[in-house]
Design a protein around this motif. Structure first.
Motif, PDB file in Angstrom:
ATOM      1  N   LYS A  89      45.373  40.388  36.655  1.00 43.01           N
ATOM      2  CA  LYS A  89      44.156  40.272  37.459  1.00 43.01           C
ATOM      3  C   LYS A  89      43.301  41.520  37.297  1.00 43.01           C
ATOM      4  N   GLN A 112      39.518  42.822  33.198  1.00 44.40           N
ATOM      5  CA  GLN A 112      38.561  41.896  33.768  1.00 44.40           C
ATOM      6  C   GLN A 112      38.063  42.470  35.089  1.00 44.40           C
ATOM      7  N   ASN A 113      36.748  42.297  35.299  1.00 39.13           N
ATOM      8  CA  ASN A 113      36.154  42.767  36.541  1.00 39.13           C
ATOM      9  C   ASN A 113      36.167  41.615  37.531  1.00 39.13           C
ATOM     10  N   SER A 114      37.162  41.626  38.406  1.00 43.18           N
ATOM     11  CA  SER A 114      37.306  40.499  39.331  1.00 43.18           C
ATOM     12  C   SER A 114      36.180  40.474  40.361  1.00 43.18           C
ATOM     13  N   SER A 115      35.497  41.604  40.541  1.00 45.29           N
ATOM     14  CA  SER A 115      34.355  41.559  41.453  1.00 45.29           C
ATOM     15  C   SER A 115      33.082  41.141  40.728  1.00 45.29           C
ATOM     16  N   ASN A 117      33.166  38.100  38.552  1.00 45.48           N
ATOM     17  CA  ASN A 117      33.530  36.828  37.932  1.00 45.48           C
ATOM     18  C   ASN A 117      34.403  36.999  36.681  1.00 45.48           C
ATOM     19  N   GLY A 118      35.257  38.003  36.698  1.00 46.23           N
ATOM     20  CA  GLY A 118      36.172  38.169  35.580  1.00 46.23           C
ATOM     21  C   GLY A 118      35.523  38.583  34.280  1.00 46.23           C
ATOM     22  N   ASN A 151      43.761  34.415  34.544  1.00 50.72           N
ATOM     23  CA  ASN A 151      44.427  35.714  34.537  1.00 50.72           C
ATOM     24  C   ASN A 151      44.668  36.239  33.131  1.00 50.72           C
ATOM     25  N   ASP A 185      39.768  47.369  40.285  1.00 49.40           N
ATOM     26  CA  ASP A 185      39.052  46.798  41.433  1.00 49.40           C
ATOM     27  C   ASP A 185      37.547  46.716  41.204  1.00 49.40           C
TER      28      ASP A 185
END
Ligand code: NAG
Ligand code: NAG
Ligand code: NAG
Ligand code: NAG
Ligand code: NAG
Ligand code: NAG
Ligand code: NAG
Ligand code: NAG
Ligand code: NAG
Ligand code: NAG
Length: 242
Positions: A89, A112-115, A117-118, A151, A185
């Motif tokens: 993640k 991936q930048n989960s904040s 949109n990946g 993921n 993050d």
């Protein structure tokens, strides 16, 4: 006596992009196509993975890396073409080091930048193997391609001009390959959690697959004879892009 001096020489081709520290030396390929499989392992590419012999194709639990080294051209050394695939993640990363328990590791991070949109992103860091601290570095990396599907992060990139020369008698292309994961993050990268330490390998030899080493945490055996890994920047040529 294992005491030695390792010089990883990275000659830089940088191009200036606005913004983040440690990103100016990265260049991306137009083509974002990434297709990572086991095809060619131990024949044309050196593979390191966990669990043993896993295939990254359609397998989310496989953390996989492959390395192809070009014929070294002195004094610049060799160009590495690297593939990396795994689930996180946050980020997956490949490290090159003399020894995972001492000195430093050159870390290549696909995240991936989960904040956002990946969104895929790429960074280079130096890891202090003693305390695990990551600091941005200016290592040149070219032809970066990456995809994020859920993921699963996959990326391919080239590292020009790698040369490890040491006082010990071993090839200029001998490194331990570390693969692992960490959190991201959107701003900060968490510690590099090593899933597999290949032990010393000749990157130029696809058949030099790893001696089986247990996963090393930060608690790996520390040998008194520290191997010092110096990352040194030889050249920085700056290509200005409008
Ligand atoms: C990337 O694409 C642009 C426009 O399509 C082209 O001008 C450029 O040469 C390409 N760069 C590479 C490295 O292929
Ligand atoms: C990926 O590569 C393999 C072997 O190199 C090939 O058989 C397969 O068709 C490729 N898949 C895609 C989607 O390009
Ligand atoms: C993924 O790889 C693991 C380890 O090699 C294996 O146990 C598992 O069956 C594989 N899963 C799939 C869907 O291929
Ligand atoms: C070594 O790298 C420098 C800087 O990138 C380059 O100008 C030179 O042509 C390279 N030499 C060889 C023999 O590839
Ligand atoms: C690696 O660097 C050393 C020291 O700078 C140099 O003598 C040697 O020729 C280089 N090897 C290659 C393959 O570039
Ligand atoms: C996030 O990505 C998905 C899949 O690519 C896309 O359908 C969606 O529109 C994106 N959302 C935003 C806010 O960009
Ligand atoms: C790594 O961390 C240790 C402990 O914090 C410190 O003593 C050492 O100087 C650091 N090494 C490098 C190369 O930054
Ligand atoms: C990650 O996404 C957030 C939200 O869009 C953005 O503010 C942040 O700058 C991104 N981080 C990076 C390293 O691109
Ligand atoms: C490191 O990864 C292992 C699995 O590979 C996991 O069990 C462990 O919780 C992780 N540790 C940290 C600190 O993230
Ligand atoms: C290299 O891989 C082969 C095939 O999986 C295996 O039989 C051999 O033991 C491995 N060598 C080492 C040193 O791990």
């Amino acid at each position: 006596m294992e005491r030695g001096l390792i010089l990883l020489v990275a000659a830089l081709m940088a191009y200036v992009a606005p913004g983040v520290q440690g990103t100016a030396q990265l260049s991306f390929a137009n083509n974002t196509q990434v297709n990572i499989t086991r095809a060619g392992c131990r024949v044309s590419k050196l593979c390191v993975e966990t669990p043993a012999d896993c295939d990254p194709t359609g397998n989310n639990s496989c953390l996989f890396a492959s390395v192809v080294a070009s014929t070294p051209v002195a004094p610049n050394g060799t160009e590495l073409s690297i593939e990396l695939s795994g689930a996180s993640k946050g980020y997956i990363a490949l490290g090159l080091t003399a020894k995972a328990s001492a000195g430093t590791t050159m870390l290549f991070i696909c995240a991936q930048n989960s904040s956002n949109n990946g969104t895929f992103l790429f960074r280079t860091k130096q890891r202090n193997n003693t305390d695990g601290v990551l600091t941005p570095t200016e290592t040149s990396v070219t032809e970066i391609r990456g995809t994020v599907k859920g993921n699963v992060i996959q990326c391919e990139f080239n590292v020009p001009n790698v040369n490890a020369s040491r006082t010990r008698t071993s090839p200029d292309t001998t490194f331990s390959i570390l693969i692992g994961t960490g959190t991201f993050d959107g701003t900060d990268f968490g510690p590099f959690n090593i899933s597999r330490d290949s032990g010393p390998l000749n990157l130029a030899d696809p058949t030099s697959n790893a001696t089986t080493t247990a996963p090393t945490g930060s608690s790996g055996a520390v040998h008194p004879q520290a191997v010092l890994l110096l990352l040194s920047v030889l050249t920085l040529s700056v290509m200005l892009r409008a």
